[in-house]
Design a protein around this motif. Sequence first.
Motif, PDB file in Angstrom:
ATOM      1  N   MET A  31       0.816  -1.210   0.000  1.00 49.58           N
ATOM      2  CA  MET A  31       0.000   0.000   0.000  1.00 49.58           C
ATOM      3  C   MET A  31       0.851   1.262   0.000  1.00 49.58           C
ATOM      4  N   HIS A  32       2.152   1.120   0.227  1.00 48.28           N
ATOM      5  CA  HIS A  32       3.015   2.280   0.405  1.00 48.28           C
ATOM      6  C   HIS A  32       4.117   2.357  -0.639  1.00 48.28           C
ATOM      7  N   GLN A  33       4.235   1.372  -1.501  1.00 53.03           N
ATOM      8  CA  GLN A  33       5.266   1.365  -2.522  1.00 53.03           C
ATOM      9  C   GLN A  33       4.679   1.847  -3.848  1.00 53.03           C
ATOM     10  N   ILE A  34       5.268   2.910  -4.385  1.00 52.48           N
ATOM     11  CA  ILE A  34       4.786   3.501  -5.629  1.00 52.48           C
ATOM     12  C   ILE A  34       5.824   3.226  -6.706  1.00 52.48           C
ATOM     13  N   GLU A  35       5.401   2.634  -7.813  1.00 52.84           N
ATOM     14  CA  GLU A  35       6.341   2.230  -8.860  1.00 52.84           C
ATOM     15  C   GLU A  35       5.980   2.855 -10.203  1.00 52.84           C
ATOM     16  N   GLY A  36       7.017   3.202 -10.956  1.00 51.69           N
ATOM     17  CA  GLY A  36       6.807   3.751 -12.291  1.00 51.69           C
ATOM     18  C   GLY A  36       6.976   5.258 -12.321  1.00 51.69           C
ATOM     19  N   ARG A  37       7.374   5.775 -13.469  1.00 55.27           N
ATOM     20  CA  ARG A  37       7.705   7.200 -13.573  1.00 55.27           C
ATOM     21  C   ARG A  37       6.504   8.118 -13.341  1.00 55.27           C
ATOM     22  N   ASN A  38       5.411   7.870 -14.035  1.00 61.78           N
ATOM     23  CA  ASN A  38       4.241   8.743 -13.869  1.00 61.78           C
ATOM     24  C   ASN A  38       3.645   8.677 -12.469  1.00 61.78           C
ATOM     25  N   PRO A  39       3.436   7.469 -11.906  1.00 60.93           N
ATOM     26  CA  PRO A  39       2.889   7.396 -10.546  1.00 60.93           C
ATOM     27  C   PRO A  39       3.748   8.114  -9.498  1.00 60.93           C
ATOM     28  N   VAL A  40       5.071   7.937  -9.605  1.00 60.25           N
ATOM     29  CA  VAL A  40       5.962   8.582  -8.634  1.00 60.25           C
ATOM     30  C   VAL A  40       5.941  10.097  -8.821  1.00 60.25           C
ATOM     31  N   ARG A  41       5.989  10.537 -10.071  1.00 59.89           N
ATOM     32  CA  ARG A  41       5.982  11.977 -10.354  1.00 59.89           C
ATOM     33  C   ARG A  41       4.689  12.626  -9.850  1.00 59.89           C
ATOM     34  N   GLU A  42       3.569  11.986 -10.090  1.00 59.82           N
ATOM     35  CA  GLU A  42       2.289  12.555  -9.656  1.00 59.82           C
ATOM     36  C   GLU A  42       2.152  12.540  -8.136  1.00 59.82           C
ATOM     37  N   ALA A  43       2.715  11.498  -7.493  1.00 59.40           N
ATOM     38  CA  ALA A  43       2.689  11.453  -6.025  1.00 59.40           C
ATOM     39  C   ALA A  43       3.467  12.627  -5.448  1.00 59.40           C
ATOM     40  N   LEU A  44       4.600  12.952  -6.071  1.00 62.11           N
ATOM     41  CA  LEU A  44       5.398  14.087  -5.618  1.00 62.11           C
ATOM     42  C   LEU A  44       4.666  15.401  -5.849  1.00 62.11           C
ATOM     43  N   LYS A  45       4.058  15.547  -7.012  1.00 63.93           N
ATOM     44  CA  LYS A  45       3.345  16.785  -7.340  1.00 63.93           C
ATOM     45  C   LYS A  45       2.130  17.010  -6.435  1.00 63.93           C
ATOM     46  N   SER A  46       1.510  15.922  -6.019  1.00 62.67           N
ATOM     47  CA  SER A  46       0.303  16.025  -5.197  1.00 62.67           C
ATOM     48  C   SER A  46       0.609  16.358  -3.747  1.00 62.67           C
ATOM     49  N   GLY A  47       1.889  16.261  -3.378  1.00 64.04           N
ATOM     50  CA  GLY A  47       2.266  16.547  -1.996  1.00 64.04           C
ATOM     51  C   GLY A  47       2.154  15.356  -1.068  1.00 64.04           C
ATOM     52  N   ARG A  48       1.963  14.159  -1.617  1.00 67.19           N
ATOM     53  CA  ARG A  48       1.875  12.963  -0.776  1.00 67.19           C
ATOM     54  C   ARG A  48       3.188  12.765  -0.018  1.00 67.19           C
ATOM     55  N   PRO A  49       3.140  12.512   1.279  1.00 70.35           N
ATOM     56  CA  PRO A  49       4.377  12.318   2.046  1.00 70.35           C
ATOM     57  C   PRO A  49       5.166  11.107   1.548  1.00 70.35           C
ATOM     58  N   ILE A  50       6.413  11.342   1.180  1.00 70.74           N
ATOM     59  CA  ILE A  50       7.298  10.294   0.660  1.00 70.74           C
ATOM     60  C   ILE A  50       8.502  10.179   1.582  1.00 70.74           C
ATOM     61  N   GLU A  51       8.886   8.952   1.893  1.00 73.86           N
ATOM     62  CA  GLU A  51      10.038   8.723   2.763  1.00 73.86           C
ATOM     63  C   GLU A  51      11.346   8.636   1.980  1.00 73.86           C
TER      64      GLU A  51
END
Length: 264
Positions: free
Chosen positions: A20-40
Motif C-alpha cells: 500500500m506504500h510502494q509507488i512504482e513507475g515514472r508517472n505514478p511517482v511523479r504525480e505522487a510528488l506533485k500532489s504533496g503525498r508524504p514520501i520517505e
Amino acid sequence: MKKKMKKNLKRENRNEIDYMHQIEGRNPVREALKSGRPIEKIFVSKGELSGSIGEIIKLAKKEKLVVQYMDRSKLDEMSICHSHQGVIAIASAHEYVEVEDILNLARQKGEDPFVILLDEITDPHNLGSILRTADASGAHGVIIPKRRSVGLTPIVAKSSAGAIEYVPVAKVTNMVQTIEYLKEEGLWIAAAEMEGEEYYYQKNLKGPIGIVIGSEGKGIGRLVKQKSDFLLKIPMLGKVSSLNAAIAGAILMYEVRRQRNLMG
C-alpha cells in the motif's frame, strides 16, 4: 529449492507490509510528488537520470527527500508490479503533523506539553518502539528530522503495534531551530547523554518538557546538545557502554510520567 522458498516467503511478508506504500513507475511517482503525498525515500536505477527520471529527482531534491541510486537488478527485486521503469518511491505509512499541532494537543488536554525529540534515529524498529512507549507514557507527540532519520515507513508502523495511529509525529528541517522554538514556547529540553551532568531521576522533569534521544552510534549531535537545557545520564553498572535508543527513551519517558503522577 529451500533457499528459493525462503526468498519467496520473505518477499510475500514484505509485500504484505509495503504494497500500500510502494509507488512504482515514472508517472505514478511523479504525480505522487506533485500532489504533496508524504514520501520517505525514492530509489532510482543508476544511469537513468534524464527525461522524466530527471524531473522526479529535481522534485525530490526540492522537497529535500532522500534519493538512493542502485543497480536495476536491486529495483527488480524490490518491485511488486514488475514495471518500475527505473524508479520506486516509498510513501509514508501515516500523515505528519506540525510541531504546533503537538503543542496544541497538549493545550486542548489542559496538560503541560510532553514532547519526544529524536536526533538521527535510523532504525525503524527503534522508532516503532519509541512511538509505542510515547503512547503508553502519555507523550503528546514525537519530532524527527527530515535528514539522516527513518520516517514513518511500513516497518515503523508494524513495529509500533498501532501506536502510529495515536501519536502525532512532526518532521522538521532543522532540529536545533525546533528546540529553540520549543524553548520559546516554555518547554525545558532534557537530553539523554552518557556523560550527562545528573542522573535522570535526580532532575525535576515536571512541567513543559522535551526529551531528546540520540542515535545509538553517534548519540546526540553537538549543536543539539548545546541547545539542551540539561543533559541526563542513565546508570550503567554492567559491561556494555550504552543502551538501545528505544530502551533509553522508555526509561526517561516513564520518569516524566512518574513525576507527573506524583505531582497529581
